[in-house]
Design a protein around this motif. Structure first.
Motif, PDB file in Angstrom:
ATOM      1  N   LYS A 264       0.804  -1.159  -0.038  1.00 50.40           N
ATOM      2  CA  LYS A 264      -0.008   0.097   0.006  1.00 50.40           C
ATOM      3  C   LYS A 264       0.824   1.277  -0.103  1.00 50.40           C
ATOM      4  O   LYS A 264       0.558   2.313  -0.754  1.00 50.40           O
ATOM      5  CB  LYS A 264      -0.999   0.074   1.224  1.00 50.40           C
ATOM      6  N   LEU A 265       1.980   1.316   0.737  1.00 53.85           N
ATOM      7  CA  LEU A 265       2.687   2.260   0.922  1.00 53.85           C
ATOM      8  C   LEU A 265       4.123   2.445   0.296  1.00 53.85           C
ATOM      9  O   LEU A 265       4.452   3.456   0.057  1.00 53.85           O
ATOM     10  CB  LEU A 265       2.941   2.771   2.363  1.00 53.85           C
ATOM     11  N   GLY A 266       4.652   1.470  -0.200  1.00 52.17           N
ATOM     12  CA  GLY A 266       5.975   1.299  -0.642  1.00 52.17           C
ATOM     13  C   GLY A 266       6.396   2.367  -1.833  1.00 52.17           C
ATOM     14  O   GLY A 266       7.172   2.988  -1.775  1.00 52.17           O
ATOM     15  N   SER A 267       5.297   2.063  -2.569  1.00 53.78           N
ATOM     16  CA  SER A 267       5.772   2.769  -4.132  1.00 53.78           C
ATOM     17  C   SER A 267       5.323   4.482  -3.899  1.00 53.78           C
ATOM     18  O   SER A 267       5.662   5.302  -4.729  1.00 53.78           O
ATOM     19  CB  SER A 267       4.812   2.499  -5.257  1.00 53.78           C
ATOM     20  N   SER A 268       4.834   4.894  -2.472  1.00 53.54           N
ATOM     21  CA  SER A 268       4.534   6.601  -2.206  1.00 53.54           C
ATOM     22  C   SER A 268       5.447   7.122  -1.670  1.00 53.54           C
ATOM     23  O   SER A 268       5.237   8.383  -1.603  1.00 53.54           O
ATOM     24  CB  SER A 268       2.988   6.162  -1.346  1.00 53.54           C
ATOM     25  N   ALA A 269       6.558   6.648  -1.284  1.00 52.00           N
ATOM     26  CA  ALA A 269       7.515   7.096  -0.482  1.00 52.00           C
ATOM     27  C   ALA A 269       8.265   8.429  -1.130  1.00 52.00           C
ATOM     28  O   ALA A 269       8.208   9.588  -0.436  1.00 52.00           O
ATOM     29  CB  ALA A 269       8.853   6.390  -0.174  1.00 52.00           C
ATOM     30  N   THR A 271       6.799  10.377  -3.365  1.00 51.97           N
ATOM     31  CA  THR A 271       5.840  11.348  -3.450  1.00 51.97           C
ATOM     32  C   THR A 271       5.683  12.117  -2.239  1.00 51.97           C
ATOM     33  O   THR A 271       5.633  13.401  -2.198  1.00 51.97           O
ATOM     34  CB  THR A 271       4.482  10.702  -3.889  1.00 51.97           C
ATOM     35  N   PHE A 272       5.612  11.386  -1.111  1.00 51.95           N
ATOM     36  CA  PHE A 272       5.343  12.105   0.207  1.00 51.95           C
ATOM     37  C   PHE A 272       6.564  12.844   0.770  1.00 51.95           C
ATOM     38  O   PHE A 272       6.320  13.830   1.185  1.00 51.95           O
ATOM     39  CB  PHE A 272       5.246  10.834   1.467  1.00 51.95           C
ATOM     40  N   GLU A 273       7.814  12.565   0.173  1.00 50.43           N
ATOM     41  CA  GLU A 273       8.998  13.185   0.485  1.00 50.43           C
ATOM     42  C   GLU A 273       8.931  14.475  -0.206  1.00 50.43           C
ATOM     43  O   GLU A 273       9.294  15.597   0.264  1.00 50.43           O
ATOM     44  CB  GLU A 273      10.253  12.622  -0.170  1.00 50.43           C
ATOM     45  N   SER A 307       5.644  18.738   7.909  1.00 47.75           N
ATOM     46  CA  SER A 307       6.720  18.337   6.999  1.00 47.75           C
ATOM     47  C   SER A 307       7.831  17.284   7.697  1.00 47.75           C
ATOM     48  O   SER A 307       8.198  16.409   7.147  1.00 47.75           O
ATOM     49  CB  SER A 307       7.810  19.444   6.479  1.00 47.75           C
ATOM     50  N   GLN A 308       8.138  17.496   8.899  1.00 48.38           N
ATOM     51  CA  GLN A 308       9.020  16.684   9.569  1.00 48.38           C
ATOM     52  C   GLN A 308       8.166  15.343   9.864  1.00 48.38           C
ATOM     53  O   GLN A 308       9.029  14.408   9.688  1.00 48.38           O
ATOM     54  CB  GLN A 308       9.083  17.409  11.167  1.00 48.38           C
ATOM     55  N   SER A 309       7.040  15.231  10.100  1.00 47.17           N
ATOM     56  CA  SER A 309       6.238  14.008  10.376  1.00 47.17           C
ATOM     57  C   SER A 309       6.298  13.103   9.147  1.00 47.17           C
ATOM     58  O   SER A 309       6.637  11.828   9.044  1.00 47.17           O
ATOM     59  CB  SER A 309       4.830  14.242  10.828  1.00 47.17           C
ATOM     60  N   LEU A 310       6.360  13.892   8.071  1.00 47.21           N
ATOM     61  CA  LEU A 310       6.242  13.193   6.619  1.00 47.21           C
ATOM     62  C   LEU A 310       7.299  12.608   6.241  1.00 47.21           C
ATOM     63  O   LEU A 310       7.721  11.777   5.738  1.00 47.21           O
ATOM     64  CB  LEU A 310       5.656  14.166   5.594  1.00 47.21           C
ATOM     65  N   LYS A 311       8.501  13.332   6.712  1.00 48.14           N
ATOM     66  CA  LYS A 311       9.912  12.882   6.542  1.00 48.14           C
ATOM     67  C   LYS A 311      10.131  11.775   7.105  1.00 48.14           C
ATOM     68  O   LYS A 311      10.843  10.934   6.600  1.00 48.14           O
ATOM     69  CB  LYS A 311      10.750  14.181   6.859  1.00 48.14           C
ATOM     70  N   PHE A 314       8.421   9.017   5.260  1.00 50.62           N
ATOM     71  CA  PHE A 314       9.325   8.724   4.022  1.00 50.62           C
ATOM     72  C   PHE A 314      10.526   8.047   4.155  1.00 50.62           C
ATOM     73  O   PHE A 314      10.800   7.052   3.653  1.00 50.62           O
ATOM     74  CB  PHE A 314       9.590  10.143   3.341  1.00 50.62           C
ATOM     75  N   ASN A 315      11.350   8.342   5.480  1.00 52.54           N
ATOM     76  CA  ASN A 315      12.422   7.656   5.890  1.00 52.54           C
ATOM     77  C   ASN A 315      11.945   5.992   6.203  1.00 52.54           C
ATOM     78  O   ASN A 315      12.815   5.218   5.793  1.00 52.54           O
ATOM     79  CB  ASN A 315      13.060   8.119   7.100  1.00 52.54           C
ATOM     80  N   LEU A 316      10.919   6.059   6.852  1.00 54.47           N
ATOM     81  CA  LEU A 316      10.477   4.659   7.007  1.00 54.47           C
ATOM     82  C   LEU A 316      10.091   3.715   5.956  1.00 54.47           C
ATOM     83  O   LEU A 316      10.564   2.649   5.879  1.00 54.47           O
ATOM     84  CB  LEU A 316       9.104   4.775   8.169  1.00 54.47           C
ATOM     85  N   LEU A 317       9.432   4.198   5.034  1.00 52.64           N
ATOM     86  CA  LEU A 317       9.079   3.813   3.717  1.00 52.64           C
ATOM     87  C   LEU A 317      10.292   3.201   2.638  1.00 52.64           C
ATOM     88  O   LEU A 317      10.402   2.317   2.357  1.00 52.64           O
ATOM     89  CB  LEU A 317       8.085   4.627   3.034  1.00 52.64           C
ATOM     90  N   ASN A 318      11.336   4.304   2.802  1.00 51.66           N
ATOM     91  CA  ASN A 318      12.473   3.966   2.247  1.00 51.66           C
ATOM     92  C   ASN A 318      13.156   2.666   2.779  1.00 51.66           C
ATOM     93  O   ASN A 318      13.742   1.952   2.018  1.00 51.66           O
ATOM     94  CB  ASN A 318      13.543   5.002   2.211  1.00 51.66           C
ATOM     95  N   SER A 319      13.278   2.673   4.315  1.00 51.48           N
ATOM     96  CA  SER A 319      13.861   1.580   4.948  1.00 51.48           C
ATOM     97  C   SER A 319      13.043   0.337   4.608  1.00 51.48           C
ATOM     98  O   SER A 319      13.653  -0.949   4.380  1.00 51.48           O
ATOM     99  CB  SER A 319      13.932   1.868   6.422  1.00 51.48           C
TER     100      SER A 319
END
Length: 599
Positions: A264-269, A271-273, A307-311, A314-319
């Motif tokens: 659900k979330l992996g491909s969206s990282a 975009t959220f960044e 922006s900090q929370s979305l970052k 983003f880092n979690l989804l990248n991991s």
């Protein structure tokens, strides 16, 4: 063409061109430095091997490697900066084209016709050469959605309109912010499912993960303790398989829910960044208008910026994406239960933010939509005015009002006013004299006014209202509807709407054209009298001069205006100027003779 806007964009184009050339030179310098350093790493390492006792060569080799990695990072940063500058350059070039009304290669917004089909068709809101195509500067899909929805809806709340006016006025003076927003927005590539997938994940029922959290810490400790005991000889080397199998079993038991979250979330990282960068631009600016200040305030949750929370997300989804690397995933999960840790941290993030994420993106979309109106206001600052909201029952007063989609060199402005209810304006005139354009001029500017945008006029006072129209009626073969029947259905919808919503402006163009002349006259007069009885405000354009005689029956309610045409040297001359009274001149037979259709 506004000199202020033209000079501003032209100056930006020159400066950005110069900045891009400078950045490219720096990129080339770092490229050469990378090449030299790479060769130096290899050279010093070969010398170290050849002269084993000389550690100086090894030191130089590692020093060159560190400098090489630094140059690689600087190269990437400069490449990104060059791309950002190119985006800003394109924004300014686009605006120069917008100033000259050359915008037909931009997004037409055809997919939004469904929002309000009649309004969209009647007033060219979407499509080629449309209001949407001319105004839209949105950087995100959600911003574009919001902008399209606002164009098709009437904002009746006067306080909101005034607040939006102040916001648009302030944003039109913050060109650097608006251009940075659009430039960063050009990095965004969306598939359209990112936010729906995120929202679906946020809406899922919270899981009880306490046991999983404990396991994520205990079992890796057991694993490393076991490895230590193997190293010290207490356990055999073969026994290491036991904690590894145990950890992989835990991963296997939770594979389904971990995989579901990742899908659900992996491909969206990415975009959220990029969304986070747009949001940060809003957070970092100071606003004076209450509307923009309120939007900025909504981007904070528990003293932490969106922006900090979305970052963090983003880092979690990248991991999370590391699990796509089979080898890395095997070692990290067999030793550390890596996927469990990431899954737990995602669940924790969801619990903290699930009630505010929708608000963040709604705020972003609202700001994105406002930038479109701000660009329009800045580009046309010498031709537009912020309208005043009337405190009377119903008011429409416009001095020198024109259609914003017409180029200033060909635009003809007119002055019009009508007050109170009921009120009927009958506009007669020859073919091509400007009747339909006039109807669209009034309606489009009213739509802009209700969105807090300036209007194309010298002065404008209005009452917020719904708009119902019957201009471009289409028959339907699939529904077995004739043109005339389709028009009757539309008229019935208008009457029903006016009955339920008295504050409605009704706009009609050549009604009942699908029947004979006598029926058309009787039907048109009957409809207008019906609308008068409903206390309606109506503007109707017609070729039928008999309709204008309604002013004799209702002198305090009905007013006649017309567009005339002059015949000079065997040529039709249109001045497109609105005049009082009923039209006295026709041109259809003349045009047919000129085109050799009739003798």
């Amino acid at each position: 063409m506004p000199d202020t806007a033209f000079n501003y964009y032209s100056s930006n184009v020159l400066n950005l061109d110069s900045d891009i050339k400078k950045v490219r030179k720096r990129i080339f310098v770092f490229y050469l430095a990378r090449l030299i350093l790479f060769l130096s790493v290899i050279t010093f390492f070969v010398l170290y091997i050849k002269f084993k006792s000389n550690m100086l060569f090894l030191f130089f080799s590692f020093t060159c490697l560190a400098l090489f990695l630094y140059c690689v990072k600087r190269n990437l940063d400069l490449a990104y900066h060059e791309q950002l500058l190119n985006h800003k350059l394109q924004v300014n070039k686009d605006e120069l084209n917008f100033l000259d009304h050359r915008y037909h290669e931009h997004d037409r917004g055809d997919e939004y016709n469904y929002l309000n089909p009649h309004l969209a068709a009647d007033f060219d809101i979407f499509g080629n050469g449309s209001l949407f195509q001319y105004l839209n500067r949105c950087s995100t899909r959600i911003g574009k959605d919001r902008f399209a929805q606002n164009l098709c809806a009437s904002e009746l709340n006067e306080d909101i309109i005034v607040k939006k006016q102040q916001a648009v006025m302030e944003l039109s003076g913050k060109n650097e912010l608006a251009q940075n927003f659009q430039a960063y927005g050009k990095f965004i590539t969306e598939n359209g499912s990112e936010l729906s997938n995120l929202q679906a994940w946020l809406n899922e029922e919270d899981e009880k993960l306490r046991l999983l959290q404990i396991s994520a810490y205990i079992f890796p400790i057991i694993c490393f303790t076991w490895i230590a005991l193997v190293v010290f000889g207490s356990f055999s080397v073969n026994s290491i398989i036991v904690p590894i199998i145990l950890n992989l079993s835990i991963i296997g038991l939770n594979r389904k829910r971990i995989g579901k979250a990742h899908s659900k979330l992996g491909s969206s990282a990415k975009t959220f960044e990029k969304y986070a960068k747009l949001i940060k631009l809003i957070e970092d600016d100071d606003f004076e208008s209450s509307f923009l200040s309120e939007l900025k305030h909504k981007l904070t949750n528990r003293d932490k910026k969106a922006s900090q929370s979305l970052k963090v997300l983003f880092n979690l989804l990248n991991s999370f994406d590391i699990r796509l690397n089979i080898i890395a995933s095997f070692f990290l999960n067999s030793l550390l239960l890596f996927d469990i840790h990431i899954y737990y941290r995602l669940a924790k993030w969801k619990k903290l933010h699930q009630n505010v994420v929708a608000l963040w993106f709604s705020t972003l979309s609202e700001f994105d939509a406002l930038i479109s109106y701000a660009a329009y206001a800045f580009n046309n600052q010498d031709k537009v005015v912020y309208p005043k909201i009337s405190d009377k029952e119903f008011t429409f007063q416009a001095v020198e009002i024109g259609h914003p989609l017409l180029h200033p060199t060909v635009r003809v402005n007119n002055t019009i006013h009508f007050l109170g209810t009921p009120s009927v304006l009958i506009v007669t005139g020859a073919n091509m004299a400007g009747k339909s354009t006039f109807l669209r001029t009034l309606s489009v500017n009213l739509m802009l006014a209700m969105n807090g945008a300036p209007v194309c006029a010298k002065s404008f006072e209005f009452t917020p209202c719904d708009i119902m129209s019957s201009i471009k009626i289409q028959d339907s073969l699939s529904n077995n509807e004739s043109y005339f029947y389709a028009e009757l259905l539309r008229i019935r919808d208008i009457i029903d709407h006016v009955k339920a919503n008295p504050r409605t402006l009704v706009v009609l163009d050549e009604i009942l054209r699908g029947t004979n002349t006598k029926d058309k006259q009787l039907g048109s007069l009957g409809l207008l009298e019906k609308l008068i009885s409903q206390n309606s405000v109506v503007i109707v354009a017609t070729h039928d001069l008999v309709i204008g005689e309604l002013e004799n029956k209702y002198p305090d309610i009905v007013t006649n205006y017309c567009f005339e045409v002059e015949l000079t040297n065997d040529q039709l001359i249109f001045d497109y100027k609105l005049k009082k009274g009923i039209s006295q001149k026709l041109n259809a037979s003349f045009l047919m003779k000129k085109m050799e259709i009739i003798n």
